[in-house]
Design a protein around this motif. Structure first.
Motif: not given
Ligand code: HEC
Length: 132
Positions: A42-48, A57-59, A61-63, A69-71, A108-110
């Motif tokens: 619902r909230d994240c898959s537009l960008c991840h 995508i815009m963000g 990959n979160l696998h 480590k962040a970034g 953050t750019y998010m």
């Protein structure tokens, strides 16, 4: 004699209850993860994406993001803020970031307003922690 039998029955019942409890919490966990996936869609898959080898995508990959480590995902252009953040993502700091991205990582750019519902954040971080 009667005492021993009673004790045995009691111990047996306790074991059974413990086992039932374990099954129940196992089910609750699966439930939460499914809820987390629904929140992600619902909230994240537009960008991840979060599948192995999925595209940025815009963000990014979160696998495998929990423990990363962040970034740090090679090939993604992070904000300086995210590159400098220095944290390794855990369920806890992910939940804090998702509650208020701009407060947790100022600059953050998010472009995400934040996930207000703590149960949804928990379910989402659980599901993300399983994407390994
Ligand atoms: C409109 C697009 C967008 C949405 C929606 C969005 N993100 Fe992001 N996300 C980004 C961008 C862009 C970045 C890179 C941020 C930066 O570099 O500062 C990012 C970064 C992240 C990071 C840091 C990743 C890393 O490698 O350090 C995590 C974790 C994250 N997002 C999780 C989520 C989750 C979970 C959701 C849904 C609740 C979500 N995002 C919704 C665009 C988005």
């Amino acid at each position: 004699m009667l005492f021993t039998v009673k004790t045995r029955i009691k111990t047996g019942l306790c074991g059974l209850l413990l086992a039932l409890g374990a099954v129940q919490s196992g089910l609750a966990l699966a439930d939460d993860a499914a809820k987390g996936q629904a929140v992600f869609e619902r909230d994240c898959s537009l960008c991840h994406t979060a599948n192995a080898g999925g595209p940025n995508i815009m963000g990014p990959n979160l696998h495998g993001v929990v423990g990363r480590k962040a970034g740090s995902l090679a090939g993604f252009s992070y904000s300086q803020a995210m590159k400098d953040h220095g944290a390794t993502w855990s369920r806890d700091n992910l939940e804090a970031f998702l509650a208020q991205p701009q407060t947790a990582v100022p600059g953050t750019y998010m472009p995400y307003q934040g996930l207000a519902d703590a149960d949804e954040r928990k379910a989402l971080s659980l599901w993300l922690s399983q994407q390994h």
